[in-house]
Motif scaffolding. Structure first.
Motif, PDB file in Angstrom:
ATOM      1  N   GLU A 152       0.810  -1.220   0.000  1.00 12.97           N
ATOM      2  CA  GLU A 152       0.000   0.000   0.000  1.00 12.97           C
ATOM      3  C   GLU A 152       0.846   1.274   0.000  1.00 12.97           C
ATOM      4  OE1 GLU A 152       0.851  -0.462   4.406  1.00 12.97           O
ATOM      5  OE2 GLU A 152       0.800  -1.683   2.575  1.00 12.97           O
ATOM      6  N   LEU A 153       2.156   1.126   0.273  1.00 15.60           N
ATOM      7  CA  LEU A 153       3.023   2.297   0.338  1.00 15.60           C
ATOM      8  C   LEU A 153       3.538   2.641  -1.062  1.00 15.60           C
ATOM      9  CD1 LEU A 153       4.994   1.660   3.651  1.00 15.60           C
ATOM     10  CD2 LEU A 153       3.021   3.146   3.254  1.00 15.60           C
ATOM     11  N   THR A 154       2.643   3.069  -1.896  1.00 14.71           N
ATOM     12  CA  THR A 154       3.014   3.528  -3.235  1.00 14.71           C
ATOM     13  C   THR A 154       3.783   4.836  -3.108  1.00 14.71           C
ATOM     14  OG1 THR A 154       0.985   4.810  -3.481  1.00 14.71           O
ATOM     15  CG2 THR A 154       0.926   2.496  -4.187  1.00 14.71           C
ATOM     16  N   THR A 155       4.451   5.209  -4.190  1.00 10.55           N
ATOM     17  CA  THR A 155       5.186   6.469  -4.176  1.00 10.55           C
ATOM     18  C   THR A 155       4.262   7.623  -3.814  1.00 10.55           C
ATOM     19  OG1 THR A 155       6.771   5.659  -5.813  1.00 10.55           O
ATOM     20  CG2 THR A 155       6.578   8.056  -5.564  1.00 10.55           C
ATOM     21  N   ARG A 156       3.062   7.622  -4.384  1.00 13.96           N
ATOM     22  CA  ARG A 156       2.122   8.709  -4.110  1.00 13.96           C
ATOM     23  C   ARG A 156       1.672   8.706  -2.652  1.00 13.96           C
ATOM     24  NH1 ARG A 156       1.446  13.538  -4.197  1.00 13.96           N
ATOM     25  NH2 ARG A 156      -0.675  14.323  -4.084  1.00 13.96           N
ATOM     26  N   ALA A 157       1.389   7.532  -2.109  1.00 16.15           N
ATOM     27  CA  ALA A 157       0.935   7.448  -0.719  1.00 16.15           C
ATOM     28  C   ALA A 157       2.016   7.960   0.237  1.00 16.15           C
ATOM     29  CB  ALA A 157       0.562   6.015  -0.372  1.00 16.15           C
ATOM     30  N   VAL A 158       3.269   7.638  -0.063  1.00 14.72           N
ATOM     31  CA  VAL A 158       4.358   8.073   0.805  1.00 14.72           C
ATOM     32  C   VAL A 158       4.613   9.569   0.640  1.00 14.72           C
ATOM     33  CG1 VAL A 158       6.831   7.799   1.275  1.00 14.72           C
ATOM     34  CG2 VAL A 158       5.386   5.790   0.941  1.00 14.72           C
ATOM     35  N   GLU A 159       4.456  10.087  -0.574  1.00 16.50           N
ATOM     36  CA  GLU A 159       4.569  11.538  -0.766  1.00 16.50           C
ATOM     37  C   GLU A 159       3.544  12.278   0.088  1.00 16.50           C
ATOM     38  OE1 GLU A 159       6.312  11.982  -5.323  1.00 16.50           O
ATOM     39  OE2 GLU A 159       4.134  11.948  -4.980  1.00 16.50           O
ATOM     40  N   GLU A 160       2.335  11.736   0.161  1.00 20.77           N
ATOM     41  CA  GLU A 160       1.293  12.373   0.965  1.00 20.77           C
ATOM     42  C   GLU A 160       1.649  12.331   2.453  1.00 20.77           C
ATOM     43  OE1 GLU A 160      -2.208  10.264  -0.179  1.00 20.77           O
ATOM     44  OE2 GLU A 160      -2.489  11.432  -2.044  1.00 20.77           O
ATOM     45  N   ARG A 161       2.225  11.210   2.895  1.00 22.20           N
ATOM     46  CA  ARG A 161       2.654  11.130   4.292  1.00 22.20           C
ATOM     47  C   ARG A 161       3.813  12.096   4.560  1.00 22.20           C
ATOM     48  NH1 ARG A 161       2.390   4.875   6.603  1.00 22.20           N
ATOM     49  NH2 ARG A 161       0.106   4.783   6.642  1.00 22.20           N
ATOM     50  N   LEU A 162       4.705  12.212   3.598  1.00 23.62           N
ATOM     51  CA  LEU A 162       5.829  13.133   3.773  1.00 23.62           C
ATOM     52  C   LEU A 162       5.327  14.567   3.886  1.00 23.62           C
ATOM     53  CD1 LEU A 162       8.857  13.654   3.909  1.00 23.62           C
ATOM     54  CD2 LEU A 162       8.895  13.689   1.405  1.00 23.62           C
ATOM     55  N   ASP A 163       4.365  14.919   3.064  1.00 20.36           N
ATOM     56  CA  ASP A 163       3.778  16.261   3.137  1.00 20.36           C
ATOM     57  C   ASP A 163       3.150  16.485   4.511  1.00 20.36           C
ATOM     58  OD1 ASP A 163       2.615  18.764   2.477  1.00 20.36           O
ATOM     59  OD2 ASP A 163       0.761  17.759   1.845  1.00 20.36           O
ATOM     60  N   ALA A 164       2.394  15.509   4.990  1.00 17.82           N
ATOM     61  CA  ALA A 164       1.753  15.641   6.298  1.00 17.82           C
ATOM     62  C   ALA A 164       2.801  15.748   7.410  1.00 17.82           C
ATOM     63  CB  ALA A 164       0.829  14.451   6.549  1.00 17.82           C
ATOM     64  N   TYR A 165       3.903  15.023   7.270  1.00 14.58           N
ATOM     65  CA  TYR A 165       4.948  15.046   8.295  1.00 14.58           C
ATOM     66  C   TYR A 165       5.676  16.385   8.317  1.00 14.58           C
ATOM     67  CZ  TYR A 165       9.216  13.794  10.833  1.00 14.58           C
ATOM     68  OH  TYR A 165      10.261  13.765  11.719  1.00 14.58           O
ATOM     69  N   VAL A 166       6.056  16.886   7.159  1.00 12.31           N
ATOM     70  CA  VAL A 166       6.734  18.184   7.096  1.00 12.31           C
ATOM     71  C   VAL A 166       5.822  19.274   7.642  1.00 12.31           C
ATOM     72  CG1 VAL A 166       7.643  19.958   5.516  1.00 12.31           C
ATOM     73  CG2 VAL A 166       8.291  17.542   5.222  1.00 12.31           C
ATOM     74  N   THR A 167       4.552  19.222   7.293  1.00 13.28           N
ATOM     75  CA  THR A 167       3.590  20.191   7.817  1.00 13.28           C
ATOM     76  C   THR A 167       3.469  20.086   9.332  1.00 13.28           C
ATOM     77  OG1 THR A 167       2.336  20.099   5.738  1.00 13.28           O
ATOM     78  CG2 THR A 167       1.194  20.989   7.655  1.00 13.28           C
ATOM     79  N   ALA A 168       3.455  18.850   9.851  1.00  7.96           N
ATOM     80  CA  ALA A 168       3.363  18.655  11.294  1.00  7.96           C
ATOM     81  C   ALA A 168       4.602  19.192  12.007  1.00  7.96           C
ATOM     82  CB  ALA A 168       3.180  17.174  11.614  1.00  7.96           C
ATOM     83  N   LEU A 169       5.777  19.014  11.415  1.00  9.63           N
ATOM     84  CA  LEU A 169       7.005  19.550  11.988  1.00  9.63           C
ATOM     85  C   LEU A 169       6.935  21.060  12.101  1.00  9.63           C
ATOM     86  CD1 LEU A 169       9.814  17.430  10.255  1.00  9.63           C
ATOM     87  CD2 LEU A 169       9.153  17.358  12.671  1.00  9.63           C
ATOM     88  N   MET A 170       6.482  21.694  11.020  1.00  7.26           N
ATOM     89  CA  MET A 170       6.401  23.159  11.018  1.00  7.26           C
ATOM     90  C   MET A 170       5.372  23.648  12.027  1.00  7.26           C
ATOM     91  SD  MET A 170       8.805  23.831   9.041  1.00  7.26           S
ATOM     92  CE  MET A 170       8.613  25.617   9.149  1.00  7.26           C
ATOM     93  N   ASP A 171       4.283  22.903  12.196  1.00  8.46           N
ATOM     94  CA  ASP A 171       3.258  23.285  13.164  1.00  8.46           C
ATOM     95  C   ASP A 171       3.742  23.083  14.599  1.00  8.46           C
ATOM     96  OD1 ASP A 171       1.507  23.967  11.167  1.00  8.46           O
ATOM     97  OD2 ASP A 171       0.402  22.069  11.226  1.00  8.46           O
ATOM     98  N   THR A 172       4.543  22.023  14.808  1.00 13.93           N
ATOM     99  CA  THR A 172       4.957  21.655  16.167  1.00 13.93           C
ATOM    100  C   THR A 172       6.189  22.423  16.642  1.00 13.93           C
ATOM    101  OG1 THR A 172       4.099  19.420  15.797  1.00 13.93           O
ATOM    102  CG2 THR A 172       5.596  19.717  17.660  1.00 13.93           C
ATOM    103  N   LEU A 173       7.200  22.535  15.768  1.00 15.60           N
ATOM    104  CA  LEU A 173       8.467  23.150  16.158  1.00 15.60           C
ATOM    105  C   LEU A 173       8.724  24.501  15.495  1.00 15.60           C
ATOM    106  CD1 LEU A 173      10.729  19.953  15.946  1.00 15.60           C
ATOM    107  CD2 LEU A 173       9.853  21.052  18.013  1.00 15.60           C
ATOM    108  N   GLY A 174       7.963  24.811  14.436  1.00 16.38           N
ATOM    109  CA  GLY A 174       8.241  26.025  13.670  1.00 16.38           C
ATOM    110  C   GLY A 174       7.761  27.298  14.357  1.00 16.38           C
TER     111      GLY A 174
END
Length: 320
Positions: A298-320
């Protein structure tokens, strides 16, 4: 000698080289391709001993021309790191032999002992494994070798980041601005530099996944000296992509709970966490392929890109 499959076949010069490093009376009786590697071909070699028993070795060979270019550096670093780890309590393979420039083998190669256990990439009992991973990484960072490995290298720049399609543009722009700044000052530590679930072996009782224990840490080819935050960030990114952004954020907490030391300022922590997340944007396809081969289809390139986007956004929200 029998092959488990065609991919397990060891080339003649390499086979002769391995044989020269066996004990008297030993011979290779079986070879098996190991899956999951990105940069090198990995094979398990079953060795028949004089008393009729067997033992296993692992052969790493760099075959792809792109990676062969870097093979000597990586293999020399791994060959230098493995003896340092012996007797430290960090479960790592033992070095048997290395041919970093393919002077004797068809391709640059390293021969080492085989560790029991398996990688675990699925979601079950992830909450149990994260503290184990954190404690193991703290133990690695506690090492103080007489001779330090080379300083870490981070190649990602603000200009090389690949923003995923449909990503939160504002969050990514802010994250990219973070790594335009110079790296924060840090206290150097012994780094694995690719510490993540794909390089950690577990023994997992079939009936009790929560009873898992770590049996080995492999792939020491990128061993470096640098900030503990960098190793923590790398494992955090991989956990976020494998299991969801919340688990990436959780790993840094688990590392501190295990006694690890991270940068004091939130802005400094953000720099290292974001740097690794953005670095992954350049190689999502390479990262996800072995995960799918291991069963995470289930971890297609697109699915992982979406998780990466969510993770980077979460980092900026949490530590930024």
């Amino acid at each position: 000698m029998t092959d488990h499959d065609e991919a397990a076949t060891v080339r003649p010069l390499t086979l002769a080289w391995v044989s020269r490093h066996l004990k008297a009376g030993e011979r290779i009786v079986r070879t098996e391709a190991l899956r999951g590697g990105i940069t090198a071909e990995m094979r398990r070699l079953t060795i028949g001993t004089r008393d009729g028993r067997t033992r296993d070795l692992v052969l790493r060979s760099f075959v792809d021309p792109f990676y062969v270019e870097h093979a000597a550096d990586w293999l020399n670093r791994e060959a230098g790191a493995l003896p340092l780890l012996a007797g430290t309590g960090v479960p790592a393979p033992e070095l048997v032999a290395v041919d970093p420039t393919a002077a004797q083998c068809e391709h640059p190669s390293l021969l080492m002992t085989h560790l029991v256990g398996r990688t675990v990439l699925d979601d079950e009992a992830v909450e149990t494994r994260i503290p184990l991973l954190a404690r193991q990484l703290v133990a690695i960072h506690a090492m103080r070798p007489a001779e330090r490995p080379r300083e870490y290298v981070a190649l990602t720049t603000a200009d090389t980041v690949v923003v995923p399609k449909g990503a939160d543009e504002a969050a990514w722009a802010a994250a990219i601005d973070v790594i335009r700044n110079p790296a924060p000052p840090y206290e150097g530590r012994f780094l694995h530099r690719d510490f993540q679930p794909g390089n950690v072996l577990f023994d997992v009782p079939p009936a009790r996944p929560t009873g898992a224990r770590i049996t080995g840490v492999v792939d020491w080819a990128a061993t470096s000296w640098g900030p503990s935050d960098l190793d923590v960030a790398h494992c955090s990114t991989n956990l976020a992509l494998l299991h969801g952004p919340a688990w990436g954020l959780r790993f840094a907490e688990a590392y501190e709970e295990a006694g690890g030391m991270l940068a004091e300022a939130a802005s400094e922590r953000l720099y290292w966490q974001v740097r690794d997340g953005l670095a992954c944007s350049e190689e999502v396809q390479q990262v996800t392929q072995p995960w799918r081969e291991a069963g995470r289809t289930e971890l297609t390139t697109r699915a992982v890109e979406e998780r990466l986007d969510a993770y980077v956004t979460a980092l900026m929200d949490t530590l930024g």
